[in-house]
Design a protein around this motif. Structure first.
Motif, PDB file in Angstrom:
ATOM      1  N   PRO A  59      16.905  18.855  44.207  1.00 57.78           N
ATOM      2  CA  PRO A  59      18.140  19.393  44.789  1.00 57.78           C
ATOM      3  C   PRO A  59      19.272  18.383  44.883  1.00 57.78           C
ATOM      4  N   ARG A  60      18.951  17.104  44.980  1.00 63.42           N
ATOM      5  CA  ARG A  60      19.984  16.083  45.157  1.00 63.42           C
ATOM      6  C   ARG A  60      20.379  15.438  43.842  1.00 63.42           C
ATOM      7  N   THR A  61      20.505  16.248  42.818  1.00 71.97           N
ATOM      8  CA  THR A  61      20.934  15.739  41.513  1.00 71.97           C
ATOM      9  C   THR A  61      22.119  16.556  41.020  1.00 71.97           C
ATOM     10  N   ALA A  62      22.931  15.914  40.178  1.00 79.07           N
ATOM     11  CA  ALA A  62      24.071  16.623  39.589  1.00 79.07           C
ATOM     12  C   ALA A  62      23.597  17.746  38.676  1.00 79.07           C
ATOM     13  N   TRP A  63      22.383  17.609  38.126  1.00 81.57           N
ATOM     14  CA  TRP A  63      21.858  18.642  37.217  1.00 81.57           C
ATOM     15  C   TRP A  63      21.591  19.938  37.977  1.00 81.57           C
ATOM     16  N   ALA A  64      21.127  19.830  39.210  1.00 76.78           N
ATOM     17  CA  ALA A  64      20.911  21.033  40.019  1.00 76.78           C
ATOM     18  C   ALA A  64      22.254  21.708  40.322  1.00 76.78           C
ATOM     19  N   GLU A  65      23.283  20.898  40.565  1.00 81.87           N
ATOM     20  CA  GLU A  65      24.603  21.457  40.825  1.00 81.87           C
ATOM     21  C   GLU A  65      25.150  22.193  39.602  1.00 81.87           C
ATOM     22  N   GLN A  66      25.045  21.554  38.440  1.00 79.85           N
ATOM     23  CA  GLN A  66      25.512  22.203  37.218  1.00 79.85           C
ATOM     24  C   GLN A  66      24.680  23.444  36.909  1.00 79.85           C
ATOM     25  N   GLY A  67      23.407  23.379  37.262  1.00 77.83           N
ATOM     26  CA  GLY A  67      22.544  24.537  37.067  1.00 77.83           C
ATOM     27  C   GLY A  67      23.003  25.728  37.889  1.00 77.83           C
ATOM     28  N   ALA A  68      23.437  25.471  39.117  1.00 77.85           N
ATOM     29  CA  ALA A  68      23.927  26.551  39.979  1.00 77.85           C
ATOM     30  C   ALA A  68      25.167  27.198  39.384  1.00 77.85           C
ATOM     31  N   LEU A  69      26.080  26.394  38.870  1.00 75.02           N
ATOM     32  CA  LEU A  69      27.292  26.938  38.255  1.00 75.02           C
ATOM     33  C   LEU A  69      26.954  27.748  37.010  1.00 75.02           C
ATOM     34  N   THR A  70      26.042  27.221  36.208  1.00 76.96           N
ATOM     35  CA  THR A  70      25.673  27.905  34.967  1.00 76.96           C
ATOM     36  C   THR A  70      25.007  29.241  35.256  1.00 76.96           C
ATOM     37  N   VAL A  71      24.063  29.237  36.176  1.00 79.45           N
ATOM     38  CA  VAL A  71      23.348  30.471  36.515  1.00 79.45           C
ATOM     39  C   VAL A  71      24.285  31.504  37.117  1.00 79.45           C
ATOM     40  N   SER A  72      25.206  31.059  37.962  1.00 81.58           N
ATOM     41  CA  SER A  72      26.139  32.015  38.568  1.00 81.58           C
ATOM     42  C   SER A  72      26.988  32.694  37.499  1.00 81.58           C
ATOM     43  N   GLN A  73      27.371  31.948  36.490  1.00 77.78           N
ATOM     44  CA  GLN A  73      28.181  32.528  35.412  1.00 77.78           C
ATOM     45  C   GLN A  73      27.379  33.546  34.612  1.00 77.78           C
ATOM     46  N   VAL A  74      26.118  33.210  34.337  1.00 75.38           N
ATOM     47  CA  VAL A  74      25.256  34.128  33.584  1.00 75.38           C
ATOM     48  C   VAL A  74      25.010  35.407  34.378  1.00 75.38           C
ATOM     49  N   GLU A  75      24.752  35.237  35.675  1.00 75.06           N
ATOM     50  CA  GLU A  75      24.479  36.399  36.521  1.00 75.06           C
ATOM     51  C   GLU A  75      25.715  37.292  36.634  1.00 75.06           C
ATOM     52  N   LEU A  76      26.898  36.696  36.729  1.00 73.41           N
ATOM     53  CA  LEU A  76      28.130  37.487  36.798  1.00 73.41           C
ATOM     54  C   LEU A  76      28.352  38.264  35.506  1.00 73.41           C
ATOM     55  N   ALA A  77      28.027  37.644  34.386  1.00 76.10           N
ATOM     56  CA  ALA A  77      28.187  38.318  33.102  1.00 76.10           C
ATOM     57  C   ALA A  77      27.309  39.561  33.016  1.00 76.10           C
ATOM     58  N   ARG A  78      26.201  39.533  33.732  1.00 78.27           N
ATOM     59  CA  ARG A  78      25.292  40.682  33.748  1.00 78.27           C
ATOM     60  C   ARG A  78      25.598  41.646  34.891  1.00 78.27           C
ATOM     61  N   GLY A  79      26.602  41.337  35.677  1.00 75.31           N
ATOM     62  CA  GLY A  79      26.955  42.208  36.787  1.00 75.31           C
ATOM     63  C   GLY A  79      26.067  42.052  38.001  1.00 75.31           C
ATOM     64  N   ARG A  80      25.271  40.993  38.054  1.00 78.59           N
ATOM     65  CA  ARG A  80      24.371  40.758  39.193  1.00 78.59           C
ATOM     66  C   ARG A  80      25.068  39.826  40.185  1.00 78.59           C
ATOM     67  N   THR A  81      25.974  40.397  40.942  1.00 75.37           N
ATOM     68  CA  THR A  81      26.805  39.586  41.825  1.00 75.37           C
ATOM     69  C   THR A  81      26.016  38.946  42.966  1.00 75.37           C
ATOM     70  N   ASP A  82      24.988  39.614  43.453  1.00 76.20           N
ATOM     71  CA  ASP A  82      24.212  39.053  44.554  1.00 76.20           C
ATOM     72  C   ASP A  82      23.535  37.751  44.127  1.00 76.20           C
ATOM     73  N   ALA A  83      22.975  37.741  42.924  1.00 79.73           N
ATOM     74  CA  ALA A  83      22.320  36.534  42.422  1.00 79.73           C
ATOM     75  C   ALA A  83      23.346  35.419  42.214  1.00 79.73           C
ATOM     76  N   ALA A  84      24.519  35.787  41.722  1.00 75.65           N
ATOM     77  CA  ALA A  84      25.583  34.802  41.521  1.00 75.65           C
ATOM     78  C   ALA A  84      26.021  34.220  42.862  1.00 75.65           C
TER      79      ALA A  84
END
Length: 244
Positions: free
Chosen positions: A86-111
């Protein structure tokens, strides 16, 4: 003569023995602690490097899954990345990436969940603010303007102060709080550098509310310009997920 030297050596030896008897334990523990501290520091450095390397490998897998549109796999990898590193920049970038993917699928809660985690656990204040700006954009798209205001209350990185005020103005205006919206837009306008194109949009909003823009009296800090180091990438990330 030899006897005298022998006596002197014996006296010195006896004094050394007496000193060691009194202080030897303390000296030994001091040496142990110093050496132990050095070993712990070296171990910590190695562990940090190992953590970062493993986190980077996991993010690469996450990024590939996201690129392939596999939101399910990307979400699972992010969950593991978030829990293990959790305390790595990779986890932070992962959160941004996943939120974008989830939004593209219309899954706003996951984003929202990914962005909410990032807004609370990011190491740097700039990244926490980026997460809140993107989360506020998702909430605004859902018409959750009261939630937008709560989210933006925690977005306090000076780099993005103007953008935060502008988004706050949008939410206040949507809630019918015209005077408060006008004040937020004025704050955003003052905080922006006069060379920023975005400032013209804020000016248009103020004019639409019948208010003339009030410029800052001193040199304005550009809050929309990308900041150095991690904030530069953060600004780009904020822009890609939030509405103007």
């Amino acid at each position: 003569m030899a006897t005298q030297l022998d006596l002197q050596e014996q006296e010195q030896l006896d004094a050394l023995k007496a000193f060691w008897k009194q202080q030897g334990s303390l000296i030994t523990w001091t040496v142990v602690l110093v050496l132990g501290g050095l070993a712990a520091w070296n171990g910590w450095q190695y562990w940090q490097g190992s953590q970062a390397s493993r986190a980077a490998d996991m993010f690469e897998q996450l990024d590939k899954a996201a690129g392939a549109g596999n939101a399910e796999l990307a979400g699972r990898i992010f969950g593991e990345l978030r829990d293990r590193y959790p305390r790595t920049a990779w986890a932070e970038q992962g959160a941004l990436t996943v939120s974008q993917v989830e939004l593209a699928r219309g899954r706003t809660d996951a984003a929202k969940a990914a962005l909410g985690w990032l807004s609370e656990h990011a190491i740097e204040g700039e990244m926490r603010t980026v997460a809140r700006l993107r989360l506020a954009a998702v909430q605004a798209d859902a018409g959750q303007y009261a939630e937008v205001l709560k989210t933006l209350d925690g977005a306090n990185a000076p780099t993005f102060a103007a953008l935060v005020d502008d988004r706050r103005g949008d939410a206040l205006l949507a809630l019918g709080r015209t005077d408060a919206a006008r004040a937020a837009y004025q704050a955003a306008y003052k905080a922006m550098d006069e060379r920023q194109i975005y400032r013209r949009l804020v000016e248009a909003k103020l004019m639409a509310l019948g208010a003339a823009p009030v410029a800052a009296t001193g040199p304005a800090a550009s809050a929309v310009t990308a900041a150095p180091s991690t904030a530069g990438a953060s600004a780009a990330a904020a822009g890609s997920g939030a509405r103007p």
